[in-house]
Write a protein that holds these residues in place. Structure first.
Motif, PDB file in Angstrom:
ATOM      1  N   LEU A  17       0.822  -1.212   0.000  1.00 40.23           N
ATOM      2  CA  LEU A  17       0.000   0.000   0.000  1.00 40.23           C
ATOM      3  C   LEU A  17       0.856   1.262   0.000  1.00 40.23           C
ATOM      4  O   LEU A  17       0.493   2.269  -0.625  1.00 40.23           O
ATOM      5  CB  LEU A  17      -0.941  -0.029   1.211  1.00 40.23           C
ATOM      6  CG  LEU A  17      -2.038  -1.098   1.126  1.00 40.23           C
ATOM      7  CD1 LEU A  17      -2.752  -1.250   2.462  1.00 40.23           C
ATOM      8  CD2 LEU A  17      -3.036  -0.759   0.028  1.00 40.23           C
ATOM      9  N   GLU A  40      -9.112   8.912   0.316  1.00 39.04           N
ATOM     10  CA  GLU A  40      -9.331   7.459   0.239  1.00 39.04           C
ATOM     11  C   GLU A  40      -8.983   6.792   1.567  1.00 39.04           C
ATOM     12  O   GLU A  40      -7.929   7.073   2.168  1.00 39.04           O
ATOM     13  CB  GLU A  40      -8.480   6.843  -0.862  1.00 39.04           C
ATOM     14  CG  GLU A  40      -8.811   7.300  -2.269  1.00 39.04           C
ATOM     15  CD  GLU A  40      -7.908   6.635  -3.288  1.00 39.04           C
ATOM     16  OE1 GLU A  40      -8.082   5.414  -3.524  1.00 39.04           O
ATOM     17  OE2 GLU A  40      -7.027   7.325  -3.824  1.00 39.04           O
ATOM     18  N   VAL A  42      -8.674   2.930   3.207  1.00 40.14           N
ATOM     19  CA  VAL A  42      -8.631   1.481   2.990  1.00 40.14           C
ATOM     20  C   VAL A  42      -8.429   0.790   4.326  1.00 40.14           C
ATOM     21  O   VAL A  42      -7.580   1.213   5.133  1.00 40.14           O
ATOM     22  CB  VAL A  42      -7.480   1.090   2.026  1.00 40.14           C
ATOM     23  CG1 VAL A  42      -7.311  -0.431   1.981  1.00 40.14           C
ATOM     24  CG2 VAL A  42      -7.752   1.638   0.635  1.00 40.14           C
ATOM     25  N   VAL A  44      -7.732  -3.078   5.993  1.00 42.11           N
ATOM     26  CA  VAL A  44      -7.339  -4.458   5.698  1.00 42.11           C
ATOM     27  C   VAL A  44      -7.380  -5.276   6.978  1.00 42.11           C
ATOM     28  O   VAL A  44      -6.830  -4.855   8.003  1.00 42.11           O
ATOM     29  CB  VAL A  44      -5.916  -4.522   5.097  1.00 42.11           C
ATOM     30  CG1 VAL A  44      -5.562  -5.970   4.757  1.00 42.11           C
ATOM     31  CG2 VAL A  44      -5.799  -3.632   3.867  1.00 42.11           C
ATOM     32  N   THR A  65     -15.906   1.967   5.344  1.00 43.96           N
ATOM     33  CA  THR A  65     -15.461   2.304   3.996  1.00 43.96           C
ATOM     34  C   THR A  65     -15.846   1.181   3.040  1.00 43.96           C
ATOM     35  O   THR A  65     -15.994   0.026   3.459  1.00 43.96           O
ATOM     36  CB  THR A  65     -13.925   2.507   3.946  1.00 43.96           C
ATOM     37  OG1 THR A  65     -13.511   2.725   2.599  1.00 43.96           O
ATOM     38  CG2 THR A  65     -13.193   1.302   4.502  1.00 43.96           C
ATOM     39  N   ALA A  67     -13.824   0.300   0.733  1.00 44.20           N
ATOM     40  CA  ALA A  67     -12.540  -0.292   0.345  1.00 44.20           C
ATOM     41  C   ALA A  67     -12.000  -1.145   1.485  1.00 44.20           C
ATOM     42  O   ALA A  67     -11.121  -0.723   2.254  1.00 44.20           O
ATOM     43  CB  ALA A  67     -11.545   0.796  -0.045  1.00 44.20           C
ATOM     44  N   VAL A  68     -12.547  -2.354   1.627  1.00 48.86           N
ATOM     45  CA  VAL A  68     -12.116  -3.294   2.659  1.00 48.86           C
ATOM     46  C   VAL A  68     -11.492  -4.504   1.976  1.00 48.86           C
ATOM     47  O   VAL A  68     -12.084  -5.096   1.069  1.00 48.86           O
ATOM     48  CB  VAL A  68     -13.295  -3.734   3.552  1.00 48.86           C
ATOM     49  CG1 VAL A  68     -12.832  -4.771   4.568  1.00 48.86           C
ATOM     50  CG2 VAL A  68     -13.907  -2.530   4.253  1.00 48.86           C
ATOM     51  N   TYR A  69     -10.305  -4.871   2.449  1.00 53.58           N
ATOM     52  CA  TYR A  69      -9.600  -6.034   1.914  1.00 53.58           C
ATOM     53  C   TYR A  69      -9.380  -7.066   3.019  1.00 53.58           C
ATOM     54  O   TYR A  69      -9.174  -6.711   4.181  1.00 53.58           O
ATOM     55  CB  TYR A  69      -8.237  -5.642   1.346  1.00 53.58           C
ATOM     56  CG  TYR A  69      -8.281  -4.827   0.083  1.00 53.58           C
ATOM     57  CD1 TYR A  69      -8.096  -5.432  -1.164  1.00 53.58           C
ATOM     58  CD2 TYR A  69      -8.490  -3.447   0.132  1.00 53.58           C
ATOM     59  CE1 TYR A  69      -8.109  -4.671  -2.329  1.00 53.58           C
ATOM     60  CE2 TYR A  69      -8.512  -2.693  -1.029  1.00 53.58           C
ATOM     61  CZ  TYR A  69      -8.325  -3.315  -2.254  1.00 53.58           C
ATOM     62  OH  TYR A  69      -8.353  -2.561  -3.410  1.00 53.58           O
ATOM     63  N   ASP A 115     -10.228  -6.511  -6.173  1.00 50.27           N
ATOM     64  CA  ASP A 115     -10.580  -5.218  -5.597  1.00 50.27           C
ATOM     65  C   ASP A 115     -12.028  -5.289  -5.114  1.00 50.27           C
ATOM     66  O   ASP A 115     -12.841  -6.045  -5.668  1.00 50.27           O
ATOM     67  CB  ASP A 115     -10.417  -4.106  -6.632  1.00 50.27           C
ATOM     68  CG  ASP A 115      -8.959  -3.743  -6.848  1.00 50.27           C
ATOM     69  OD1 ASP A 115      -8.248  -3.571  -5.845  1.00 50.27           O
ATOM     70  OD2 ASP A 115      -8.532  -3.633  -8.013  1.00 50.27           O
TER      71      ASP A 115
END
Length: 246
Positions: A17, A40, A42, A44, A65, A67-69, A115
């Motif tokens: 990242l 942004e 993110v 994780v 969010t 944008a979760v991984y 993604d």
């Protein structure tokens, strides 16, 4: 080298990242890793292996969010691994991203496999049609969910039991008579396939019941007693009134 702790996954993901221009910090308000780049955000979540706890954490983080991984160490043979394919499909269904952390010797690297883009998979039409056809052909609900004590009573097995019961009454009989007596339109196919070993051909187009068939009638006596009247018909996707699902 393999990951021994969840923290072993942290640095590879952090480097990934940071290379993308994010500022990264660990363990922020319960999140394993938080990355920020401008507006942004993110998040994780890290786990050595993919499990339900990881999924639940990921779903919870979606409140913060989109944008979760989920970051995990993939199986050694990920290519062609059915479970790993199911893992990726689940992440896609839930709108979660997936990061693979791999360890080679003393080196560790992370790569983005998915993604977090919510996607609705296309319906498997053939499987859906097969499911509905099997549901329609079954004469009743004879298999409590999770049943393992005896073989499932499928529509195919119901038809085979109808044929077996008929032969028990009549003795050796031609296919035409058996079909008329039972109403099973695919009688010839079931008798020829003899999937359960219940039938024996004694002459061209003539069948009789085997000892295995007699035993099956005893084992499924409750089902046989309830199989009165002709079976319901529903076209199967295979073109054989659904010979699958035996």
């Amino acid at each position: 080298m393999e990951a021994r702790r969840e923290t072993d996954l942290y640095l590879p993901v952090k480097r990934l990242l940071e290379d993308l221009g994010f500022a990264v910090k660990g363990e922020v308000n319960g999140c394993d890793l938080v990355a920020v780049r401008g507006e942004e955000l993110v998040v994780v979540e890290l786990k050595r292996t993919f499990n339900l706890d990881l999924v639940l954490q990921g779903v919870e983080r979606l409140r913060l969010t989109d944008a979760v991984y989920l970051a995990v160490e993939p199986p050694r043979r990920a290519c062609g691994n059915r479970r790993w394919s199911q893992v990726k499909a689940l992440c896609q269904r839930l709108g979660l991203g997936l990061i693979a952390v791999q360890f080679t010797g003393d080196r560790a690297s992370a790569s983005v496999l998915l993604d977090p883009e919510p996607r609705r998979p296309r319906t498997a039409r053939k499987q859906r049609a097969r499911l509905l056809a099997e549901f329609a052909r079954r004469s009743g609900d004879r298999n409590p969910g999770g049943s393992t004590r005896r073989p499932l009573v499928t529509a195919y097995r119901e038809d085979a039991l109808r044929l077996a019961a008929c032969l028990q009454r009549t003795g050796p009989a031609p296919v035409r008579l058996i079909r008329t007596e039972t109403g099973v339109q695919r009688a010839a196919r079931v008798l020829q396939d003899n999937h359960y070993g219940w039938f024996a051909r004694v002459a061209r187009g003539v069948y009789q019941l085997t000892p295995a068939g007699e035993a099956a009638l005893r084992a499924f006596a409750d089902v046989v007693a309830d199989l009165s009247g002709p079976p319901e018909t529903a076209p199967g996707p295979s073109g054989r009134n659904g010979a699958r699902g035996r």
